[in-house]
Enzyme design. Structure first.
Site, PDB file in Angstrom:
ATOM      1  N   HIS A  97       0.990  -1.293  -0.177  1.00 37.82           N
ATOM      2  CA  HIS A  97       0.088  -0.325   0.206  1.00 37.82           C
ATOM      3  C   HIS A  97       0.993   1.407   0.241  1.00 37.82           C
ATOM      4  O   HIS A  97      -0.015   2.538   0.145  1.00 37.82           O
ATOM      5  CB  HIS A  97      -0.845  -0.268   1.342  1.00 37.82           C
ATOM      6  CG  HIS A  97      -2.092  -0.940   1.350  1.00 37.82           C
ATOM      7  ND1 HIS A  97      -2.546  -1.890   1.492  1.00 37.82           N
ATOM      8  CD2 HIS A  97      -3.286  -0.712  -0.092  1.00 37.82           C
ATOM      9  CE1 HIS A  97      -3.328  -2.859   0.939  1.00 37.82           C
ATOM     10  NE2 HIS A  97      -3.727  -1.594  -0.094  1.00 37.82           N
ATOM     11  N   ASP A 166      -7.007   5.088   9.575  1.00 39.35           N
ATOM     12  CA  ASP A 166      -8.416   5.227   8.881  1.00 39.35           C
ATOM     13  C   ASP A 166      -8.682   3.673   7.976  1.00 39.35           C
ATOM     14  O   ASP A 166      -9.844   3.401   7.959  1.00 39.35           O
ATOM     15  CB  ASP A 166      -8.316   5.947   7.991  1.00 39.35           C
ATOM     16  CG  ASP A 166      -8.108   7.492   8.316  1.00 39.35           C
ATOM     17  OD1 ASP A 166      -8.863   7.758   9.884  1.00 39.35           O
ATOM     18  OD2 ASP A 166      -7.906   8.328   8.519  1.00 39.35           O
ATOM     19  N   GLU A 283     -10.757  14.070  13.298  1.00 38.59           N
ATOM     20  CA  GLU A 283      -9.893  14.603  12.163  1.00 38.59           C
ATOM     21  C   GLU A 283     -10.637  16.084  11.726  1.00 38.59           C
ATOM     22  O   GLU A 283     -11.735  16.455  11.800  1.00 38.59           O
ATOM     23  CB  GLU A 283     -10.323  13.224  11.335  1.00 38.59           C
ATOM     24  CG  GLU A 283      -8.650  11.754  11.557  1.00 38.59           C
ATOM     25  CD  GLU A 283      -8.909  11.261  10.173  1.00 38.59           C
ATOM     26  OE1 GLU A 283      -9.505  11.437   9.714  1.00 38.59           O
ATOM     27  OE2 GLU A 283      -8.555  10.547  10.815  1.00 38.59           O
TER      28      GLU A 283
HETATM   29  P1  FAD Z   1       3.948  -1.821   2.434  1.00 38.81           P
HETATM   30  O1  FAD Z   1       3.420  -0.948   2.202  1.00 38.81           O
HETATM   31  O2  FAD Z   1       3.540  -3.349   2.263  1.00 38.81           O
HETATM   32  O3  FAD Z   1       5.434  -1.635   3.506  1.00 38.81           O
HETATM   33  C1  FAD Z   1       5.909  -0.323   3.575  1.00 38.81           C
HETATM   34  C2  FAD Z   1       7.268  -0.189   4.154  1.00 38.81           C
HETATM   35  O4  FAD Z   1       7.602  -1.203   4.830  1.00 38.81           O
HETATM   36  C3  FAD Z   1       7.947  -0.814   3.067  1.00 38.81           C
HETATM   37  O5  FAD Z   1       9.219   0.159   3.332  1.00 38.81           O
HETATM   38  C4  FAD Z   1       8.155  -2.456   3.763  1.00 38.81           C
HETATM   39  O6  FAD Z   1       9.511  -2.534   3.134  1.00 38.81           O
HETATM   40  C5  FAD Z   1       7.998  -2.075   4.778  1.00 38.81           C
HETATM   41  N1  FAD Z   1       7.577  -3.397   6.214  1.00 38.81           N
HETATM   42  C6  FAD Z   1       6.398  -4.121   5.140  1.00 38.81           C
HETATM   43  N2  FAD Z   1       6.173  -4.776   6.201  1.00 38.81           N
HETATM   44  C7  FAD Z   1       7.027  -4.332   6.914  1.00 38.81           C
HETATM   45  C8  FAD Z   1       7.205  -5.402   7.981  1.00 38.81           C
HETATM   46  N3  FAD Z   1       6.780  -7.087   8.572  1.00 38.81           N
HETATM   47  N4  FAD Z   1       9.098  -5.606   9.033  1.00 38.81           N
HETATM   48  C9  FAD Z   1       9.089  -4.370   8.177  1.00 38.81           C
HETATM   49  N5  FAD Z   1       9.070  -3.808   7.175  1.00 38.81           N
HETATM   50  C10 FAD Z   1       8.019  -3.634   6.213  1.00 38.81           C
HETATM   51  N6  FAD Z   1      -1.153   5.349   7.241  1.00 38.81           N
HETATM   52  C11 FAD Z   1      -1.949   5.640   8.249  1.00 38.81           C
HETATM   53  O7  FAD Z   1      -0.851   5.932   9.080  1.00 38.81           O
HETATM   54  N7  FAD Z   1      -3.079   6.233   8.398  1.00 38.81           N
HETATM   55  C12 FAD Z   1      -3.837   5.875   7.393  1.00 38.81           C
HETATM   56  O8  FAD Z   1      -4.865   6.219   7.712  1.00 38.81           O
HETATM   57  C13 FAD Z   1      -3.497   5.478   6.386  1.00 38.81           C
HETATM   58  N8  FAD Z   1      -4.650   5.395   5.654  1.00 38.81           N
HETATM   59  C14 FAD Z   1      -4.337   4.870   4.097  1.00 38.81           C
HETATM   60  C15 FAD Z   1      -5.649   4.077   3.072  1.00 38.81           C
HETATM   61  C16 FAD Z   1      -5.417   3.795   2.245  1.00 38.81           C
HETATM   62  C17 FAD Z   1      -6.544   3.706   1.124  1.00 38.81           C
HETATM   63  C18 FAD Z   1      -3.217   3.682   1.398  1.00 38.81           C
HETATM   64  C19 FAD Z   1      -3.444   2.606   0.878  1.00 38.81           C
HETATM   65  C20 FAD Z   1      -2.433   3.664   2.584  1.00 38.81           C
HETATM   66  C21 FAD Z   1      -3.159   3.966   4.000  1.00 38.81           C
HETATM   67  N9  FAD Z   1      -2.024   4.857   4.995  1.00 38.81           N
HETATM   68  C22 FAD Z   1      -2.187   4.925   5.967  1.00 38.81           C
HETATM   69  C23 FAD Z   1      -0.938   4.118   4.568  1.00 38.81           C
HETATM   70  C24 FAD Z   1       0.110   3.136   5.091  1.00 38.81           C
HETATM   71  O9  FAD Z   1      -0.303   3.323   6.385  1.00 38.81           O
HETATM   72  C25 FAD Z   1       1.332   2.360   4.403  1.00 38.81           C
HETATM   73  O10 FAD Z   1       0.969   2.217   3.226  1.00 38.81           O
HETATM   74  C26 FAD Z   1       2.236   1.236   5.422  1.00 38.81           C
HETATM   75  O11 FAD Z   1       2.655   0.910   3.984  1.00 38.81           O
HETATM   76  C27 FAD Z   1       1.019   0.379   5.345  1.00 38.81           C
HETATM   77  O12 FAD Z   1       1.086  -0.876   3.488  1.00 38.81           O
HETATM   78  P2  FAD Z   1       1.771  -1.781   3.464  1.00 38.81           P
HETATM   79  O13 FAD Z   1       0.943  -2.539   5.101  1.00 38.81           O
HETATM   80  O14 FAD Z   1       0.545  -2.430   2.694  1.00 38.81           O
HETATM   81  O15 FAD Z   1       3.111  -1.833   3.893  1.00 38.81           O
END
Ligand code: FAD
Length: 543
Positions: A97, A166, A283
């Site tokens: 994400h 969120d 918010e």
């Molecule tokens: P990824 O995008 O897959 O990874 C993000 C980063 O973390 C990368 O650098 C990856 O290498 C690293 N990573 C992933 N998993 C691990 C792990 N287990 N250990 C160590 N490193 C790891 N964020 C907020 O704070 N508040 C919000 O309200 C919010 N709303 C969102 C709404 C939407 C629709 C989207 C798409 C994103 C939102 N986000 C929000 C952002 C979100 O926190 C980030 O996208 C975050 O990266 C989580 O996504 P993911 O779990 O798919 O991680």
């Protein structure tokens, strides 16, 4: 392997281009010889998926994807990379994400974290990586688990975590690598302030259990650490007795000063203002010409209407108010929990009455909905489904998220909400969030960077979608313009979910000298070969 080039490509092409790429897999044999229970794939279908992300703006082709069956598989992979004279990059990918390739591993190996839940423990594997201790009031969650599943598992025992994002379809490890913020952060801090213990695999392939009491430096490094110091395979999250319902409130404002003044009274939990603590979630959004009230993030889960402010004359009333306000309105979004552990309906009615009397919103423009606690927390998912159905989920997302000091939020509003955002972005959709948090709920020993000079700082999330041809370029230019505006106006903002093109950007614009020195020191300690999360573009070669 050493070279790192993240291309920006037109979104529609990103996935196709990644698919067409033929993997070089120079270390294919080494991967096969790891002797792990993991599945390893280097075919174009697997690597293409791991090369793009939600942002749909960048493509960084991976050489292979590891589907781990247990944390030891990830440790073996990292040790294999470490043992090479030229280590290959490894990135944990939650659900991808990210918006700028942060979870990518160009020419390296992406670790598909959800596999831990799927392959890890037989048919009920997801459940086995979510374990609630009622006595201890915590949940142990695999790093790959989605927050929505954490919620469901906790609620089965009448318990809940306190701090959220969120959108709940994000992974525990992914949000803890950033901060994890939402409208509860003013009271409880970001998600990284709500962790008791972690299992981490460092860049050296060592498996460490850490907390504030044991290996505290690694614990602090990993929280908000952008995946630089280790892979989170388990997090222990504290739980509290759960409410059952929420009064979900929207109030329209005609000016930034009134909105932020009220928000700050609501989050002032220490000094005891008449309004402090009356809302459990605070918010706010900017409502510009396009009428962002109907945007995807604002959907009511139980309503077929696209807007909270519906009714026969709603559009006309809204347009008149917007005109009076000079084209920009603001919306305070709040929630009051009740039921279960959170008190009865009479109490919530009283709190709401006080709020509607005291807050300085435009009279006649209040909307209150009564929903379940789960519906409220998982509200963005409804918007996702609608966007998916309309083919507007997989479009480019040139998002810009900023933290800025309280004292400059009105300058920012004047220059950006009333200036830059109102020019030349016709058709661009997506919410623009603005809400304050209390600095003392953040831990400056952790890696996350936030403004520390003032008691309160704001987050601004400009979360737009590039729907039509040409939108992406225009929105990216506008993001640059916003950053330039802040620089020229001396608004000391830092990015959240940050993107900087190179190390110098991280060092100078993001961390600053003291925090950068500490970040580098920790990198040297836990991932000296700079194997982990190169997609963040912070370290691209061994230290
Ligand atoms: P990824 O995008 O897959 O990874 C993000 C980063 O973390 C990368 O650098 C990856 O290498 C690293 N990573 C992933 N998993 C691990 C792990 N287990 N250990 C160590 N490193 C790891 N964020 C907020 O704070 N508040 C919000 O309200 C919010 N709303 C969102 C709404 C939407 C629709 C989207 C798409 C994103 C939102 N986000 C929000 C952002 C979100 O926190 C980030 O996208 C975050 O990266 C989580 O996504 P993911 O779990 O798919 O991680």
């Amino acid at each position: 392997l050493g070279c790192f080039l993240l291309q920006t490509v037109p979104a529609a092409r990103a996935h196709d281009e990644a698919l067409a790429w033929t993997p070089a897999s120079p270390f294919r044999d080494e991967l096969r010889a790891l002797g792990v229970g993991a599945l390893i794939r280097d075919d174009a279908e697997a690597t293409a998926l791991a090369s793009t992300d939600f942002g749909n703006v960048t493509v960084a082709p991976a050489a292979a994807v590891l589907y781990p069956s247990c944390p030891a598989d990830i440790a073996a992979l990292l040790r294999a990379s470490c043992a090479r004279s030229s280590p290959f990059p490894v990135s944990a990918r939650g659900r991808g994400h990210s918006v700028r390739g942060q979870a990518a591993a160009l020419d390296g190996v992406v670790v598909d974290m959800p596999s831990l839940g799927r392959l890890g423990g037989g048919s009920s594997s997801t459940a086995s990586r979510l374990s609630v201790s009622v006595e201890g009031q915590y949940i142990d969650a695999g790093g790959e688990q989605l927050w929505v599943d954490v919620l469901r598992a906790a609620l089965a025992h009448g318990l809940t975590p306190r701090s959220w994002t969120d959108y709940l379809h994000l992974t525990v490890g992914g949000t803890l690598s950033n901060a994890g913020i939402s409208g509860q952060a003013f009271r409880y801090g970001p998600q990284i302030s709500n962790v008791q213990e972690l299992d981490v695999i460092t860049g050296l392939g060592e498996m460490v259990t850490c907390s504030k009491k044991k290996d505290a430096d690694l614990f602090d490094a990993v929280l908000g650490g952008l995946g630089q110091f280790g892979v989170i395979t388990r997090a222990r999250i504290p739980l509290v007795p759960a409410p059952t319902r929420a009064r979900w409130v929207r109030l329209l404002y005609t000016g930034a000063a009134a909105l932020t003044g009220d928000q700050e009274r609501l989050i002032d939990v220490e000094r005891g203002d008449a309004l402090s603590g009356l809302m459990d979630y605070v918010e706010g959004t900017v409502v510009a010409d396009e009428g962002l009230i109907g945007s995807w993030r604002s959907q009511s889960p139980s309503s077929s209407s696209s807007s909270f402010f519906s009714g026969p004359d709603a559009a006309a009333r809204f347009a008149k108010l917007a005109e009076e306000a000079g084209g920009v309105l603001y919306c305070l979004e709040g929630a009051l929990y009740y039921g279960g552990a959170a008190g009865g309906e009479r109490d919530v009615d009283k709190r709401l009455e006080t709020l509607l009397r005291e807050l300085r919103y435009a009279r006649g423009f209040a909307s209150v909905q009564d929903v379940s606690y789960v519906e409220f927390l998982d509200r963005v998912h409804g918007g996702e489904l609608k966007l998916r159905a309309a083919g507007q989920w997989d479009v480019p997302h040139p998002w810009l998220n900023l933290f800025l000091p309280r004292s400059r939020v009105l300058d920012f509003a004047a220059g950006v909400f009333h200036g830059i955002l109102r020019r030349g972005t016709t058709g661009a959709m997506g919410p623009v969030l603005v809400y304050p948090m209390n600095r003392n709920r953040w831990d400056s020993g952790m890696s996350a960077v936030f403004p520390e000079e003032e008691e309160v700082f704001y987050t601004v999330g400009i979360l737009r979608l590039a729907v039509s041809e040409g939108d992406l370029g225009r929105l990216e230019e506008q993001n640059d313009e916003i950053l330039r505006f802040c620089e020229e106006a001396g608004i000391a903002c830092v990015q959240y979910l940050s993107y900087y093109a190179d190390q110098a950007g991280w060092e100078k614009k993001h961390f600053g000298p003291a925090k950068w020195a500490r970040f580098v020191e920790r990198k040297r300690e836990y991932d000296p070969k700079a194997i982990l999360s190169r997609g963040q573009r912070i370290f691209t070669s061994p230290l």
